[in-house]
Design an enzyme around this catalytic site. Structure first.
Site, mmCIF file in Angstrom:
data_model
loop_
_atom_site.group_PDB
_atom_site.id
_atom_site.type_symbol
_atom_site.label_atom_id
_atom_site.label_comp_id
_atom_site.label_asym_id
_atom_site.label_seq_id
_atom_site.Cartn_x
_atom_site.Cartn_y
_atom_site.Cartn_z
ATOM 1 N N GLU A 68 0.846 -1.210 0.000
ATOM 2 C CA GLU A 68 0.000 0.000 0.000
ATOM 3 C C GLU A 68 0.879 1.258 0.000
ATOM 4 O OE1 GLU A 68 -4.101 1.646 0.383
ATOM 5 O OE2 GLU A 68 -3.183 -0.149 -0.446
ATOM 6 N N SER A 98 -6.646 0.059 -0.324
ATOM 7 C CA SER A 98 -7.662 0.279 0.709
ATOM 8 C C SER A 98 -7.911 1.755 0.981
ATOM 9 C CB SER A 98 -7.258 -0.426 2.005
ATOM 10 O OG SER A 98 -5.957 -0.057 2.387
ATOM 11 N N HIS A 133 -11.393 -3.307 -4.115
ATOM 12 C CA HIS A 133 -10.928 -3.399 -2.723
ATOM 13 C C HIS A 133 -11.504 -4.635 -2.043
ATOM 14 C CE1 HIS A 133 -11.021 -1.572 1.593
ATOM 15 N NE2 HIS A 133 -10.034 -2.426 1.450
#
EC number: 4.2.1.17
Length: 729
Positions: free
Chosen positions: A402, A429, A450
């Site tokens: 991420e 996310s 997601h």
């Protein structure tokens, strides 16, 4: 033809044997108010036939009766209690008339016989099923209990233990299991079902089968001596409280009703059932649970509409292995979409394949797959360190770390290798899709996808539409998510999208509460036991990962600085700075050891209180109401903002995303249902008392307007006031 209506027909078969066939418009039969009334009218005709010798009941469709029409439930529940009571008495009179026919009766069960469908077959003397049949009473899952005699007839037919298990859990049983417990009398091949039912009925007519003996127990008190009854019902009540708890009153009410009715015959027992059903139907829990069922149907219909005419991909790819990539690859392969799993690290590929193998092993242990099937599924996941064959994938899901720079680089790299129609999706996310799309030459082929952890267990997939995402791209990704067995909900792009955007204000409320002297143990306990979350906020942070939450918190603060930026260190900062990352390294707000099965076991850690003392006021006890308000108001306000800003398209989609993505307590029905139950004016008044805490507690203008005009987020179903007057002529 003796009788014909829109939902059923009654005609002679042969030699005094009549056949009642359920055949409603549409693909399935439902026991709605119209069908109940039609059944009464058909019986009115049947009772006048002097030559009647027997009745066979069956369906013209692939299932007998799938249950009541749940779209009618909220209207029925909104009827005055006395009207609902009258209608239930009317309906039960019809099922009693079916049961009291002076001739033997049999039900031929193909497919589902659920809810009212199950209660209908219980009123016949014999039941015969085809192997694919499933029979059950799922009412307690909707916050109610059987209302057409199911809680009376089933215990008298099977015995209390088996009946309590079926009714309290709401689970259906297979045809073979139904045969073992005496719920059906025989199981035969589908092509022999009606013929075998007719043979059995003739045997009853000829006196070879004692149909009156089969009927008699259902009319009498339950055959249990006082000691057996005490043991049976005490154990059942204990189990129900352990599983359902205080927030789901229906299972316990059903058990108590069966217990109270045990000493009575049919008439008094049915009265007790009706008297228990009516208050449950008027409960907030029933409205919430029925609302979830209806919202689920709506969300699935939206997905079907969005992906109409679009097939799931024949080959997919996941970029980034590990636990998340392995989980996505497993789910894809399990649902018959072969997948390439690409990573730059051999160890990550091993981790991903091990995750898929571990999940398949669990399927093997449960008997869901055999060894051959397991091997063939695993063989459809191709781990690789290079991009060979990636151009053949129709949908590619990026699931790397991420980090916006890493994600953008990986997406740009793979885009250069694939065709102009290949769809790219990012399993991010929090990072805005439009930000990642800047690195792409074909942003119209790109969207967010997601997944929630653990992928195999969490039903939701958020599909994020960027400013340039095409409808064609959305359709392809929605079709893929649906094929994977997930519930896709399309949201518009913003930091955190919908689920994480509304989660972090809740966690911020928790952080402020700890700062002001709240005990995180007490907060977790209240939010779990009183509000109903599966995990309190501190425990949730440990499970998500403190490092993950710390990073996401920074992204959210940058995206919404006016509400989510903070000028103080909070509990998450303290945990992060002390490298207490939660379950992943065995210490967070709690300490974690492994139980005998290797699962994390949560324990208190005195060290944490000392660490938190540096950023918080002296410990003080807050009321349950304060704890719930201070954590939930920020979330509720943010959920409402998302609807007002068009991030989510409807209250129904918002509520389902919360239930399926965050585990929002189903008995509340989601934030919008919770607001409707509370009343928007009452909520605004409550939130006003906490407005001094900052922008997170300030109620959005649209919600204030709803409060002023006494409006709700869901339409109020008009009460069915005339159902009890639909008496047969």
């Amino acid at each position: 033809m003796l009788y014909q209506s829109e939902t059923l027909q009654l005609h002679w078969l042969e030699n005094g044997i009549a056949e009642l066939v359920f055949d409603a418009p549409g693909s399935v039969n439902k026991l709605d108010t119209k069908t109940v009334a039609n059944l009464g009218e058909a019986l009115n005709v049947l009772e006048k036939q002097s030559e009647l010798k027997g009745l066979l009941l069956r369906s013209a469709k692939t299932a007998l009766i799938v249950g009541a029409d749940i779209t009618e439930f909220l209207s029925l529940f909104n009827a005055p209690p006395e009207k609902l009571h009258q209608w239930l008495v009317f309906a039960n009179t019809i099922f009693n008339r079916l049961e009291d026919l002076p001739v033997p009766t049999i039900s031929a069960i193909n497919g589902y016989a659920l809810g009212g469908g199950c209660e209908c077959i219980l009123a016949t003397d014999f039941r015969i099923a085809s192997p694919e049949a499933r029979i059950g009473l799922p009412e307690t899952k909707l916050g109610i209990m059987p209302g057409f005699g199911g809680s009376v007839r089933l215990p008298r037919l099977l015995g209390a233990d088996s009946a309590l298990e079926i009714i309290a859990t709401g689970k259906d049983v297979t045809a073979n299991d139904a045969l073992k417990i005496g719920l059906v009398d025989a199981v035969v091949d589908p092509e022999k079902l009606v013929g075998s039912a007719l043979t059995m009925l003739k045997q009853a007519i000829d006196g070879k089968l004692d149909w009156q003996a089969a009927r008699r127990p259902k009319l009498e008190p339950l055959k249990l001596n006082p000691t057996e009854a005490a043991m049976c019902f005490t154990i059942a009540k204990g189990r129900v409280m352990q599983v359902a708890g205080k927030h789901y009153p229906a299972p316990l009410t059903a058990v108590k009703t069966i217990e109270a009715a045990a000493k009575f015959g049919r008439t008094e027992a049915l009265n007790l059932e009706t008297n228990s059903f009516v208050p449950l139907a008027g409960s907030n829990e029933a409205r919430a649970l029925v609302g979830i069922f209806l919202n689920d149907q709506y969300v699935k219909a939206q997905a079907k509409k969005l992906s109409k005419g679009v097939a799931a991909p024949k080959l997919a790819a996941v970029l980034g292995a590990g636990i998340m990539g392995g989980g996505i690859a497993y789910q894809s392969a399990l649902k018959s979409v072969p997948v390439i799993m690409k990573d730059i690290n051999e160890n990550s590929l091993d981790l991903g394949m091990n995750e898929a193998a571990k999940l398949l092993n669990k399927q093997l242990e449960r008997g869901k797959v055999d060894g051959l099937k397991m091997a063939s599924i695993l063989a459809t996941i191709r781990p690789t360190l290079d991009y060979a064959g990636i151009e053949r994938a129709q949908v590619i899901v990026e699931a790397v770390v991420e980090n916006p720079k890493v994600k953008a680089a990986v997406l740009a790299e793979v885009e250069a290798l694939i065709g102009e129609d290949t769809v790219l999706a990012s399993n991010t996310s929090t990072i805005p899709i439009d930000q990642l799309a800047k690195s792409l030459k074909r942003p119209e082929n790109f969207c967010g996808m997601h997944f929630f952890n653990p992928v195999h267990r969490m039903p939701l997939v958020e599909i994020i539409r960027g400013a340039k995402t095409s409808d064609k791209t959305l359709a392809a990704v929605v079709a893929y998510a649906t094929q994977m067995g997930k519930t896709p909900i399309v949201v518009n792009d913003c930091p955190g999208f919908f689920v994480n955007r509304v989660l972090f204000p809740y966690l911020a409320g928790f952080g402020m509460l700890v700062r002001d002297g709240g005990d995180f143990h007490q907060i977790d306990k209240v939010m779990e036991k009183q509000f109903g979350w599966p995990m309190g906020p501190a425990y949730l942070l440990d499970v998500v990962g403190i490092d993950t939450a710390h990073h996401a918190q920074a992204v959210m603060a940058a995206g919404f600085p006016e509400r989510m930026n903070k000028d103080y260190r909070d509990a998450v900062d303290v945990m992060f700075d002390n490298q207490r990352f939660g379950q992943k390294n065995g210490q967070g707000f709690y300490r974690y050891t492994q139980d005998a099965k290797g699962k994390p076991r949560k324990e208190n850690d005195e060290q944490v209180d000392k660490l938190l003392a540096e950023i918080s006021q002296p410990l003080q006890e807050f009321s349950d109401e304060d704890i719930i308000a201070r954590t939930m108001i920020p979330m509720i306000n943010e959920v409402v903002r998302c609807l007002e800003e068009g991030i989510i398209a409807s209250a129904a989609e918002g509520d389902m995303a919360l239930v399926y993505g965050l585990g929002f307590p189903p008995f509340h029905g989601g934030v919008f249902r919770y607001l409707d139950t509370l009343g928007s004016a009452n909520y605004v008044e409550m939130a006003q008392r906490y407005a001094h805490l900052g922008a997170l507690y300030h109620v959005p203008a649209g919600l204030r307007a709803k409060a002023e005009h006494n409006e709700s987020y869901y339409p109020v179903s008009a009460a069915l006031l005339d159902v009890s007057t639909n008496q047969p002529a």
